[in-house]
Scaffold this active site. Structure first.
Site, mmCIF file in Angstrom:
data_model
loop_
_atom_site.group_PDB
_atom_site.id
_atom_site.type_symbol
_atom_site.label_atom_id
_atom_site.label_comp_id
_atom_site.label_asym_id
_atom_site.label_seq_id
_atom_site.Cartn_x
_atom_site.Cartn_y
_atom_site.Cartn_z
ATOM 1 N N SER A 152 -0.942 -0.519 -5.661
ATOM 2 C CA SER A 152 -1.773 -1.506 -4.994
ATOM 3 C C SER A 152 -3.048 -1.745 -5.794
ATOM 4 C CB SER A 152 -2.048 -1.041 -3.564
ATOM 5 O OG SER A 152 -2.553 -2.074 -2.787
ATOM 6 N N ASP A 161 7.382 -6.524 0.556
ATOM 7 C CA ASP A 161 5.922 -6.557 0.574
ATOM 8 C C ASP A 161 5.445 -7.961 0.960
ATOM 9 O OD1 ASP A 161 3.198 -6.287 0.129
ATOM 10 O OD2 ASP A 161 3.429 -5.298 -1.813
ATOM 11 N N HIS A 181 4.448 -3.403 2.094
ATOM 12 C CA HIS A 181 3.546 -2.935 1.040
ATOM 13 C C HIS A 181 3.493 -1.414 0.988
ATOM 14 C CE1 HIS A 181 0.280 -3.594 -1.793
ATOM 15 N NE2 HIS A 181 -0.492 -2.764 -1.126
#
Length: 392
Positions: A176, A339, A372
């Site tokens: 991320s 995601d 995610h």
């Protein structure tokens, strides 16, 4: 950019995943300070201090180093435990440790807190940011703290790494917001980084993602207690902050996982029929959990992290292709198939440009129901590919 420690529920979920892999690593939190740090914005921070920890042994040549860069709401605790009785191991304990994908029998694995860490009030987080004392005034910086970028995070890490006599990184791996740092490392210090792994990441922010991130900032700014960042002598904007943390959690999860984690929905609950000001089971659950966790965070720190992510383009050049043209490292991109936050097309964009530049990037998608968050929960599903890439 996002992940973990955003709500109490989030902490519990990661803890349950890590518990499956009982960590054998015991780690110590250390501190690093650098003076007169020049930011990309052109300002100078008199003193920057961050925390860091490491796993494994640094070899004599100091060339077996793997740097782990963390996500938006995370910190340097990537693996292991601080004491044998800790209920929770580091967030990537499933892949970092003796004999694991990132093998601490071979590699010296280093991880650091970032500037303006989202949760500066957690016991093991060490960071400099708006909540820190400005030496010129003797009071917290607030919005006098300079705007910082992903490159600034990388430059602080570079100062830490070089202070240890390390001039080569076998790999930089991050999820991320950590993936943005990993890619920025390979563009900013191309002769230093040999391998780069971007997990649930992107090469640059687009209008869709920038606007999604802005939704995280607005509840804080609309909280009267925020007071344009001047709340350190009064009430913190915890209502706005709790709304932000709830939104982060929801956007980081796929609806399947979010619904499974929520309480059962009643049909026409009495309280909800009585007033629009009354909550519903799901909203009470998620917003309540975020409210309990909000005092550990800092509203201004969240705003600064949002802006750093919004400004990201690899290499900090005018366009992504120019930034990626500097990359010499072998690259592996591992987006999450489901995601909805940093959607796979963002990683694919970087991959396609690197291919056009004849750099042979590798690409594979992480499957799962967490969206995610599969970058943490299901990272072990890519352990073989990750180990092969790191060891090649």
């Amino acid at each position: 950019m996002i992940l973990r420690l955003t709500t109490l529920i989030f902490i519990m979920a990661v803890s349950s995943v890590s518990a499956v892999h009982a960590s054998e690593l015991l780690v110590e939190k250390k501190s690093f300070t650098t003076k007169n740090f020049a930011t990309v914005s052109g300002e100078v921070i008199p003193e920057v201090t961050i925390g860091w920890e490491a796993y494994g042994e640094l070899n004599e040549a100091k060339d077996n180093v793997i740097l782990i860069t963390h996500f938006f709401s995370g910190n340097s605790h990537a693996a292991g435990k601080y004491t044998p009785n800790d209920p929770q191991s580091g967030y990537w304990d499933a892949i970092i440790g003796p004999g694991k994908a990132i093998d601490t029998n071979k590699y010296y694995v280093l991880s650091s807190d970032t500037l303006v860490n989202a949760f500066p009030h957690l016991p093991h987080v060490i960071t400099t940011g708006p909540a820190s004392i400005n030496p010129k005034t003797g009071k917290p910086y607030g919005l006098d703290f300079p705007v910082v970028t992903i490159r600034d995070f990388v430059n602080v890490q570079h100062a830490l790494v070089t202070s240890l006599g390390i001039n080569k990184l076998h790999a930089v791996v991050g999820a991320s917001m950590g993936s943005l740092q990993a890619l920025e490392w390979s563009a900013a210090y191309p002769d230093m980084v040999e391998r780069m792994v971007s997990v649930i990441g992107a090469g640059a922010m687009d209008a869709w993602t920038i606007t999604a991130l802005e939704h995280w900032a607005r509840p804080i700014k609309l909280d009267p207690n925020w007071n344009h960042g001047n709340y350190y002598d009064g009430e913190a904007p915890l209502q706005g902050l709790a709304s932000t943390l709830t939104m982060i959690t929801q956007q980081a999860m796929h609806p399947v996982a979010f619904n499974q984690s929520s309480p059962k929905q009643e049909t026409l609950p009495k309280a909800a029929l009585e007033s629009v000001t009354n909550g519903l089971p799901a909203t009470d659950f998620w917003f309540g959990a975020a409210a309990k966790n909000a005092p550990l965070a800092d509203a201004n720190h969240i705003l600064y992290l949002v802006r750093a992510n919004q400004l990201f383009v690899a290499g900090h050049e005018q366009d992504l292709a120019t930034g990626l043209s500097k990359v010499k490292a072998k690259t592996l991109f591992l987006p999450a198939k489901n995601d909805l936050l940093l959607q796979p097309y963002l990683a694919k964009q970087a991959v396609e440009i690197l291919k056009e530049q004849d750099k042979a990037p590798q690409y594979a998608e992480i499957d799962g129901i967490f969206g995610h968050l599969d970058g943490v929960y299901n990272i072990q599903s890519k352990a073989t590919e990750l180990a092969e890439f790191i060891n090649q």
